[in-house]
Design an enzyme around this catalytic site. Structure first.
Site, short mmCIF file in Angstrom:
data_model
loop_
_atom_site.label_atom_id
_atom_site.label_comp_id
_atom_site.label_asym_id
_atom_site.label_seq_id
_atom_site.Cartn_x
_atom_site.Cartn_y
_atom_site.Cartn_z
N GLU A 22 0.86 -1.18 0.00
CA GLU A 22 0.00 0.00 0.00
C GLU A 22 0.90 1.24 0.00
OE1 GLU A 22 -2.75 0.41 3.28
OE2 GLU A 22 -3.61 2.20 2.40
N GLY A 24 3.24 2.32 10.65
CA GLY A 24 3.09 1.63 11.92
C GLY A 24 2.86 0.14 11.68
N ALA A 25 1.94 -0.16 10.76
CA ALA A 25 1.62 -1.55 10.47
C ALA A 25 0.76 -1.59 9.22
CB ALA A 25 0.86 -2.18 11.64
N MET A 26 0.60 -2.81 8.67
CA MET A 26 -0.15 -2.94 7.41
C MET A 26 -1.06 -4.16 7.48
SD MET A 26 -0.79 -1.86 4.42
CE MET A 26 -2.03 -2.69 3.42
N ASN A 73 -2.41 -6.35 5.46
CA ASN A 73 -2.49 -7.36 4.41
C ASN A 73 -3.38 -8.53 4.83
OD1 ASN A 73 -0.12 -5.95 3.22
ND2 ASN A 73 0.89 -6.87 4.99
N GLU A 132 -5.37 -2.85 12.83
CA GLU A 132 -5.08 -3.65 11.63
C GLU A 132 -6.02 -4.85 11.55
OE1 GLU A 132 -3.22 -2.11 9.67
OE2 GLU A 132 -2.35 -0.73 11.14
N GLU A 176 -9.66 4.16 6.44
CA GLU A 176 -8.86 4.62 7.58
C GLU A 176 -9.68 5.38 8.63
OE1 GLU A 176 -6.27 3.29 8.21
OE2 GLU A 176 -5.62 2.53 6.26
ZN LIG Z 1 -5.29 1.64 8.81
#
Ligand SMILES: [Zn+2]
Length: 885
Positions: free
Chosen positions: A129, A269-271, A273, A306, A328
């Site tokens: 992303e 920070g994080a993803m 997937n 997440e 988001e």
């Molecule tokens: Zn997010």
């Protein structure tokens, strides 16, 4: 200027066109080898049946790929049958339905942008992303192309025993030369930005979760073996989040396995997937010895965030990147509700509003202001902003406030049911809310389409004879780059009236008898609300719970604020009353400082604080928040012109005065909130530690030997990182030679003990970069030369360069402009490696218009220096050019 034209290429929402082709199935084969990775992709394509005229020309995204083979329906294409340049592979004539296969070579070990496939401490991982997948293979790299993925990873078995991708593992085997392979299949169609791959030598913590419908899900968190003891909190948080999403939203997890992998080099920070979340180590690892309370709370929030994306983002995804806040904003709302349910709702609200009012309001007032649904961008990476996330969440929260929890839930149910498996828009989300509630949201859409923070001015009129109280509201919104003239917003204002003995019952037509709280909808430029049977002159408690992201002005006098601080039934507004009181007093001190008048602290603040400090009945966490003076960033946001030194001096003066006059109370607070229990990151202990360390921070405003020794003892004896860091920060920022001696010794010990813990070293860097004593720039330059610093690691960059330029105004904005020159130098070095992080660092300079002339000129000149660099990334170009327009 061909380069500049390319950089300035703008993508616009109004140009959106559905894709010409769809990809039903995607088969990927990764051959991971040192020096070169081969990616073979087989795509089942067909022309989009939604278009009346079938497209013949296929255009695929692809960046930095070395094309080795290209075949259509099994036939190798000759070079004359396609072209590849400028990030695009073009095949001029393709059939309606066909299979395209390509083999490309890529170089993950040389990829410093941390987008696409790259290596972090020897581990292969991905970040796709928003537009990273095009650095892996040729593809329709846009969120409205959803495909079923099957991924095979082949690598050396010894070095990379763990091979992960999205979905469920379906096959595995050995390959010649000590290699092995694993195939993963993800049954859920997804856009390429949710693709993930991880290969490495990882240890794993395993647990399981049984869903409400009785399915068993394996939970696995993968880390480097040395970090295996830091996963309890993340695993606990994950299970809580899974259960909460079932309870609150009726949403269950869908695959047989859910995995998290921690990675040290990570831009975000994080993803989220699908089935394989990839996390910055800073958002997953937590241990009392190495992690602060704030760190624990962050892990809980990010793990939940997440995970929640599995529905709000993955099952229902975005049609295009203008809809980023669809996933988001909604997911931040969901994670903040989760945190509120796990801890204290009022405290969570205070924390969220603090962030919004410092970072987002400043963004909304600056040159990079944009609506929650932007209408144009040059580089989408620049739009992962506090506006998209935090303001986007506030907008969803307003829908929740307007609809109430039941209708809001019906709207969510309808949205997920109607759009499951689809790529949709913000309008689709709001339409579901409108349909489920029967309400009209046409005016409300202004929140998505207009940037800027609305201002609401309120005046109150009490008529003692008629026993009525009237509130007159006026709204306006300053111009922003995309729109000068704003239509009125629909603003839900939750409010009540406070009398001598607390909340007064409200008598307004349409409101239930006995209610003390009303949501007033401000929809016009000016509007009034009249309360009947009001027996005494009330103090209005406005915008309870911060029911809308606006700047509200009411001419409270300081005694009224003290009354609200004592008596308001709304916890948030009690904090807000204390905050308004302190802001007014600090602003007066700033003005006195600028005028060269002697500074004197209003005794009402001291008395109000004394009352809070000595009332055992109060919520300790709330008291800690009220007693924290508004930060320099917030005072800067409120200021017309930011006078850096005056703001700093005024706030320091107030802190010192409070420390002096309330020393016995702070000492009692300090001792009274020490605890012998073993560490837990629960709300009660966190509240106690925050009071304890707040008292320490105040006491260390004084250069008193026994207090300085107390900070040293705390550092020496602490059994958790929260107390350790609080003591170290107090010593670092106290100018007394005794404190500085202790600080030097403490820094040395700290580093010696924790040098192998990268995340702790980041905190060590950050505390020094934040130190407000003179000489900040020199200290930061020394930190950059420290062996533990690494410009390629975003966490290190954030802890030193980011912390200094965004979190240490008095040193960064020093009068000779050396802070700006330093930042430009760092940004330009970084821009060639990692444009996303470089562009982000420019933010403090973009606010130049708010500074006095000499500083503004120097900041502007610094941005111009960035802009003239010929090879500048489009990320940094967009930010610098917008800041200067
Ligand atoms: Zn997010």
């Amino acid at each position: 200027m061909a380069m500049r034209d390319a950089q300035a290429r703008v993508t616009r929402l109004r140009d959106y066109r559905a894709p010409d082709f769809l990809i039903d199935r995607t088969e990927l084969h990764f051959d991971l080898r040192p020096g070169e990775t081969l990616v073979r992709a087989t795509l089942a394509l067909r022309a989009n049946p939604g278009h009346p005229v079938r497209a013949r020309e296929l255009r695929l995204h692809g960046e930095g790929l070395q094309l080795r083979e290209l075949a259509l329906d099994g036939r190798a294409l000759a070079p004359a049958e396609y072209s590849y340049s400028d990030g695009e592979l073009v095949i001029p004539d393709v059939p309606a339905v066909f299979e395209l296969s390509s083999t490309v070579a890529i170089h993950p070990e040389a990829n410093t942008s941390l987008e696409g496939l790259y290596q972090s401490r020897g581990l292969y991982c991905t970040q796709c992303e928003a537009e990273g997948f095009r650095k892996i293979t040729f593809y329709l790299d846009r969120p409205d192309v959803l495909s079923e993925f099957t991924t095979t990873i082949e690598a050396d078995q010894g070095a990379f025993p763990v091979l992960l991708s999205n979905g469920n593992p379906v096959a595995e085997g050995a390959a010649p030369g000590g290699r092995h392979w694993v195939t993963w299949h993800d049954p859920f169609q997804k856009p390429a930005y949710l693709f993930a791959l991880v290969a490495g030598d990882l240890a794993c913590m395993e647990d399981s979760f049984t869903t409400a419908s009785g399915r068993n899900v394996a939970l696995r968190i993968y880390v480097e073996p040395k970090d295996l003891d830091k996963l309890d909190h993340a695993m606990y948080s994950l299970k809580q989040a899974m259960a909460w999403d079932e309870r609150r939203f009726g949403l269950e997890y869908d695959l047989d396995i859910f995995m998290i992998v921690a990675v040290d080099d990570f831009n975000m920070g994080a993803m989220e997937n699908k089935g394989l979340n990839i996390f910055n180590t800073s958002c997953v690892l937590a241990h009392p010895e190495t992690t602060t309370d704030l760190g624990f709370q962050r892990v809980e929030a990010v793990v939940a965030h997440e995970y929640f994306h599995n529905w709000s983002g993955n099952r229902v995804t975005c049609r295009d990147w203008f809809q980023l806040s669809l996933k988001e904003g909604f997911t931040v709302f969901r994670d903040s509700e989760f945190s509120a349910d796990m801890g204290s709702r009022t405290i969570k609200r205070v924390e969220d509003v603090n962030l919004l009012r410092t970072a987002q309001f400043a963004e909304d007032a600056g040159p990079t202001a944009h609506p929650v649904q932007p209408d144009a961008y040059q580089e989408i990476s620049n739009f992962y902003t506090v506006t998209i996330y935090e303001k986007g969440a506030e907008v969803v929260r307003m829908i929740h406030t307007l609809l109430g929890p039941d209708a809001f839930r019906r709207g969510c149910d309808l949205y997920f049911e109607r759009h499951d498996g689809a790529a949709v828009t913000i309008e689709d989300f709001v339409a579901a809310m409108a349909e489920a509630s029967g309400r009209d949201f046409s005016q409300f859409m202004g929140w998505y389409r207009q940037a800027g923070t609305p201002r609401v001015a309120v005046r109150g009129h009490y008529d003692a004879g008629a026993q009525t109280y009237r509130l007159d509201f006026t709204q306006s919104c300053p111009p922003t780059p995309e729109c000068a003239d704003k239509a009125p917003f629909q603003i839900p204002i939750r409010l009540g009236l406070v009398g001598r003995n607390g909340d007064l019952p409200l008598h307004v037509s349409g409101l239930a008898e006995g209610a003390t709280d009303i949501v007033f909808e401000l929809t016009e430029s000016t509007q009034s609300l009249v309360f009947e049977r009001v027996g005494e002159a009330p103090i209005p408690s406005l915008l309870r719970g911060f029911s809308a992201p606006v700047k509200l002005a009411f001419d409270y006098d300081r005694d009224e604020l003290v009354q609200l601080l004592r008596r308001d039934s709304d916890g948030f507004n009690r904090w807000e009353a204390g905050n308004r009181l302190a802001v007014g007093i600090l602003q007066e001190l700033i003005a006195d400082d600028l005028a060269g008048r002697p500074l004197a602290l209003d005794a009402r603040l001291v008395e109000a604080y004394r009352e809070l400090l000595t009332d055992p009945a109060l919520d300790p966490a709330l008291v800690a928040h009220i007693l924290t003076l508004p930060g320099e960033a917030y005072l800067s946001e409120l200021a017309e012109i930011i006078e850096v030194e005056a703001i700093h001096r005024a706030r320091q003066f107030a802190r010192r005065e409070l420390a002096q006059r309330l020393r016995p109370e702070f000492e009692a607070l300090y001792t009274g909130n020490r605890s012998a229990e073993s560490y837990r990151a629960n709300a009660e202990q966190i509240a106690r530690r925050s009071l304890h360390n707040l008292a320490l921070a105040y006491l260390l405003q004084l250069e008193v030997p026994e207090l300085i020794d107390r900070a040293w003892q705390q550092f020496d004896q602490a059994d958790n990182m929260t107390d350790t860091n609080a003591a170290l920060v107090s010593l670092l920022n106290n100018p007394a030679p005794q404190a500085q001696d202790h600080a030097r010794e403490a820094l040395g010990r700290y580093y010696a003990r924790w040098q192998s813990e990268s995340l702790v070293v980041n905190q060590w860097f950050q505390m020094q970069a934040w130190c407000v004593l003179p000489g900040g720039l020199e200290r930061v330059r020394a930190l950059l030369a420290h062996p533990a610093f690494d410009l390629r690691n975003p966490n290190k960059v954030r802890s030193v360069i980011g912390a200094f330029s965004a979190g240490n105004p008095v040193n960064f904005h020093r009068a000779d402009g050396a802070g700006y020159a330093f930042l430009v130098e760092q940004v330009l070095t970084l821009d060639a490696m990692n444009p996303q992080i470089a562009a982000r660092l420019l933010t403090p300079l973009t606010r130049w218009r708010k500074y006095p002339q000499a500083r503004a000129g120097a900041m502007r000149a610094a941005l111009e220096q960035v802009l003239v660099v010929p090879e500048l990334s489009k990320d940094s170009f967009e930010i610098a050019s917008k800041a200067l327009r």
